[in-house]
Scaffold this active site. Sequence first.
Site, PDB file in Angstrom:
ATOM      1  N   LYS A   1     -65.006  88.060 -96.626  1.00 12.63           N
ATOM      2  CA  LYS A   1     -64.474  88.670 -95.395  1.00 12.63           C
ATOM      3  C   LYS A   1     -64.094  90.127 -95.638  1.00 12.63           C
ATOM      4  O   LYS A   1     -64.409  91.018 -94.840  1.00 12.63           O
ATOM      5  CB  LYS A   1     -63.258  87.829 -94.940  1.00 12.63           C
ATOM      6  CG  LYS A   1     -62.489  88.335 -93.748  1.00 12.63           C
ATOM      7  CD  LYS A   1     -61.194  89.061 -94.069  1.00 12.63           C
ATOM      8  CE  LYS A   1     -60.189  88.328 -94.891  1.00 12.63           C
ATOM      9  NZ  LYS A   1     -58.939  89.054 -95.112  1.00 12.63           N
TER      10      LYS A   1
ATOM     11  N   LYS B   1     -56.641  99.432 -98.525  1.00 11.36           N
ATOM     12  CA  LYS B   1     -56.953  98.053 -98.940  1.00 11.36           C
ATOM     13  C   LYS B   1     -58.469  97.816 -98.991  1.00 11.36           C
ATOM     14  O   LYS B   1     -58.952  97.070 -99.846  1.00 11.36           O
ATOM     15  CB  LYS B   1     -56.262  97.074 -97.974  1.00 11.36           C
ATOM     16  CG  LYS B   1     -56.484  95.614 -98.277  1.00 11.36           C
ATOM     17  CD  LYS B   1     -55.854  95.160 -99.573  1.00 11.36           C
ATOM     18  CE  LYS B   1     -56.120  93.680 -99.812  1.00 11.36           C
ATOM     19  NZ  LYS B   1     -55.787  93.269-101.175  1.00 11.36           N
TER      20      LYS B   1
ATOM     21  N   THR C   1     -55.096  91.178 -94.576  1.00 10.60           N
ATOM     22  CA  THR C   1     -56.140  92.163 -94.864  1.00 10.60           C
ATOM     23  C   THR C   1     -57.093  92.219 -93.680  1.00 10.60           C
ATOM     24  O   THR C   1     -57.794  91.236 -93.395  1.00 10.60           O
ATOM     25  CB  THR C   1     -56.915  91.801 -96.140  1.00 10.60           C
ATOM     26  OG1 THR C   1     -55.996  91.696 -97.221  1.00 10.60           O
ATOM     27  CG2 THR C   1     -57.951  92.873 -96.461  1.00 10.60           C
TER      28      THR C   1
HETATM   29  N1  NAP Z   1     -54.664  85.277-101.978  1.00  9.78           N
HETATM   30  C1  NAP Z   1     -54.698  86.517-102.388  1.00  9.78           C
HETATM   31  O1  NAP Z   1     -54.785  86.795-103.607  1.00  9.78           O
HETATM   32  C2  NAP Z   1     -54.589  87.685-101.430  1.00  9.78           C
HETATM   33  C3  NAP Z   1     -54.210  88.914-101.949  1.00  9.78           C
HETATM   34  C4  NAP Z   1     -54.081  90.018-101.091  1.00  9.78           C
HETATM   35  C5  NAP Z   1     -54.361  89.848 -99.742  1.00  9.78           C
HETATM   36  N2  NAP Z   1     -54.756  88.621 -99.255  1.00  9.78           N
HETATM   37  C6  NAP Z   1     -55.004  88.527 -97.806  1.00  9.78           C
HETATM   38  O2  NAP Z   1     -53.859  87.925 -97.237  1.00  9.78           O
HETATM   39  C7  NAP Z   1     -54.225  87.118 -96.117  1.00  9.78           C
HETATM   40  C8  NAP Z   1     -53.768  85.677 -96.355  1.00  9.78           C
HETATM   41  O3  NAP Z   1     -54.399  85.232 -97.545  1.00  9.78           O
HETATM   42  P1  NAP Z   1     -54.011  83.853 -98.272  1.00  9.78           P
HETATM   43  O4  NAP Z   1     -54.635  83.937 -99.613  1.00  9.78           O
HETATM   44  O5  NAP Z   1     -52.560  83.576 -98.122  1.00  9.78           O
HETATM   45  O6  NAP Z   1     -54.880  82.857 -97.390  1.00  9.78           O
HETATM   46  P2  NAP Z   1     -54.621  81.330 -97.009  1.00  9.78           P
HETATM   47  O7  NAP Z   1     -53.851  80.636 -98.059  1.00  9.78           O
HETATM   48  O8  NAP Z   1     -55.952  80.808 -96.615  1.00  9.78           O
HETATM   49  O9  NAP Z   1     -53.687  81.454 -95.710  1.00  9.78           O
HETATM   50  C9  NAP Z   1     -54.205  81.847 -94.469  1.00  9.78           C
HETATM   51  C10 NAP Z   1     -53.134  81.746 -93.409  1.00  9.78           C
HETATM   52  O10 NAP Z   1     -53.752  82.004 -92.125  1.00  9.78           O
HETATM   53  C11 NAP Z   1     -53.514  80.867 -91.270  1.00  9.78           C
HETATM   54  N3  NAP Z   1     -54.621  80.637 -90.345  1.00  9.78           N
HETATM   55  C12 NAP Z   1     -55.946  80.564 -90.654  1.00  9.78           C
HETATM   56  N4  NAP Z   1     -56.656  80.329 -89.523  1.00  9.78           N
HETATM   57  C13 NAP Z   1     -55.759  80.254 -88.499  1.00  9.78           C
HETATM   58  C14 NAP Z   1     -55.876  80.055 -87.106  1.00  9.78           C
HETATM   59  N5  NAP Z   1     -57.079  79.882 -86.518  1.00  9.78           N
HETATM   60  N6  NAP Z   1     -54.743  80.060 -86.362  1.00  9.78           N
HETATM   61  C15 NAP Z   1     -53.521  80.241 -86.932  1.00  9.78           C
HETATM   62  N7  NAP Z   1     -53.347  80.443 -88.260  1.00  9.78           N
HETATM   63  C16 NAP Z   1     -54.462  80.449 -89.034  1.00  9.78           C
HETATM   64  C17 NAP Z   1     -53.365  79.707 -92.221  1.00  9.78           C
HETATM   65  O11 NAP Z   1     -52.740  78.636 -91.558  1.00  9.78           O
HETATM   66  P3  NAP Z   1     -53.046  77.110 -92.039  1.00  9.78           P
HETATM   67  O12 NAP Z   1     -52.078  76.836 -93.149  1.00  9.78           O
HETATM   68  O13 NAP Z   1     -52.798  76.314 -90.816  1.00  9.78           O
HETATM   69  O14 NAP Z   1     -54.491  77.067 -92.484  1.00  9.78           O
HETATM   70  C18 NAP Z   1     -52.506  80.351 -93.311  1.00  9.78           C
HETATM   71  O15 NAP Z   1     -51.172  80.472 -92.884  1.00  9.78           O
HETATM   72  C19 NAP Z   1     -55.744  87.273 -95.985  1.00  9.78           C
HETATM   73  O16 NAP Z   1     -56.014  88.301 -95.068  1.00  9.78           O
HETATM   74  C20 NAP Z   1     -56.181  87.670 -97.392  1.00  9.78           C
HETATM   75  O17 NAP Z   1     -57.388  88.399 -97.363  1.00  9.78           O
HETATM   76  C21 NAP Z   1     -54.854  87.537-100.066  1.00  9.78           C
END
Ligand code: NAP
Length: 290
Positions: free
Chosen positions: A238, A170, A95
């Site tokens: 965010k 989104k 996102t």
């Molecule tokens: N969860 C939901 O319900 C949902 C729904 C729709 C959309 N989203 C969107 O989808 C995206 C991922 O969400 P998520 O819920 O899966 O989040 P998450 O579990 O926090 O995963 C974040 C990902 O980004 C990586 N990352 C963070 N900082 C980094 C860095 N400095 N360098 C390299 N990799 C990094 C993390 O790696 P590490 O494992 O090393 O931390 C992990 O692979 C976001 O943009 C979120 O807004 C989430």
Amino acid sequence: MEVGFIGLGIMGSRMAANLQKSGYQLTVYNRTPGKANDLVAQGAVEVQTAAEAARRGEVVITMLSTPQVVEETALSADGFLDAMQPNSIWIDCSTVNPTFSRQMAMEANRRGIRFLDAPVAGSKVPAERGELTILVGGDEPDVEVCRGIFEAVGQRTIHAGGHGMGSALKMVFNLLLGSSMVAFSEGMVLGEALGLEQARLFDILSNAIVIAPFVFGKRGKIENENYDADFPLQWMQKDLQLASVSAYEQGVPLPAVNVIKEVYAQAIRDGLGEQDFSAIYAYFRRGLKV
Ligand SMILES: NC(=O)c1ccc[n+]([C@@H]2O[C@H](COP(=O)([O-])OP(=O)(O)OC[C@H]3O[C@@H](n4cnc5c(N)ncnc54)[C@H](OP(=O)(O)O)[C@@H]3O)[C@@H](O)[C@H]2O)c1
């Protein structure tokens, strides 16, 4: 088809697993090791850099936290974009804001890479079940090439328009999600302060049209006071910040959203950033005598 998958967090790990079940060959990368074990057990190849994950893929998917992280992973000195095969497709499911998606489309196109912004609606459970809604921006022929991928991770694909339009859609989705959760929490906390029981309020409201249906999916977390993250609260803040930036760019006032964004910021400062965003209810409820 060979797919490079970068970012195996809550969403990415589940989307990758569904791609694998549908027969895609995955090369996967995650910054923190250990998150690819299940995928590797099912035949994925885990690599040590994002560039290595991108090298072999006809399609490369990113599912990363913020625009800054996407940019760094794609464009830094050892970024993956320069490693991609000519004419391959980068799908960014993270996102991010529409302007950022358009910038990434330009960076990709300059290198002979095709680009789709494809953020997803739906959280951890829909991701696990392959029931996401994919909001896509980009060129129709590229969307068609990737349709099988979208069908493997989701049950509905909406092609919203050109580059950035998936991210634009989104912004609207999460503005409503974040605002509704705060409105619901304030209503509940007022009701409880006035002497209405939490369970009774839930029961009554579930037959009323005044609240967003997704809230009922949060009932278990709220009643059990267990806010393990499906959607981390810090990413909701965010997303509201990205909506705010987008509104500024368009000259659109978003007075309520900007206040609500700061409520999430306060909750993060109070230690709730890694909890589910429904923990905003617990934030409002702190100190309430019921
Ligand atoms: N969860 C939901 O319900 C949902 C729904 C729709 C959309 N989203 C969107 O989808 C995206 C991922 O969400 P998520 O819920 O899966 O989040 P998450 O579990 O926090 O995963 C974040 C990902 O980004 C990586 N990352 C963070 N900082 C980094 C860095 N400095 N360098 C390299 N990799 C990094 C993390 O790696 P590490 O494992 O090393 O931390 C992990 O692979 C976001 O943009 C979120 O807004 C989430």
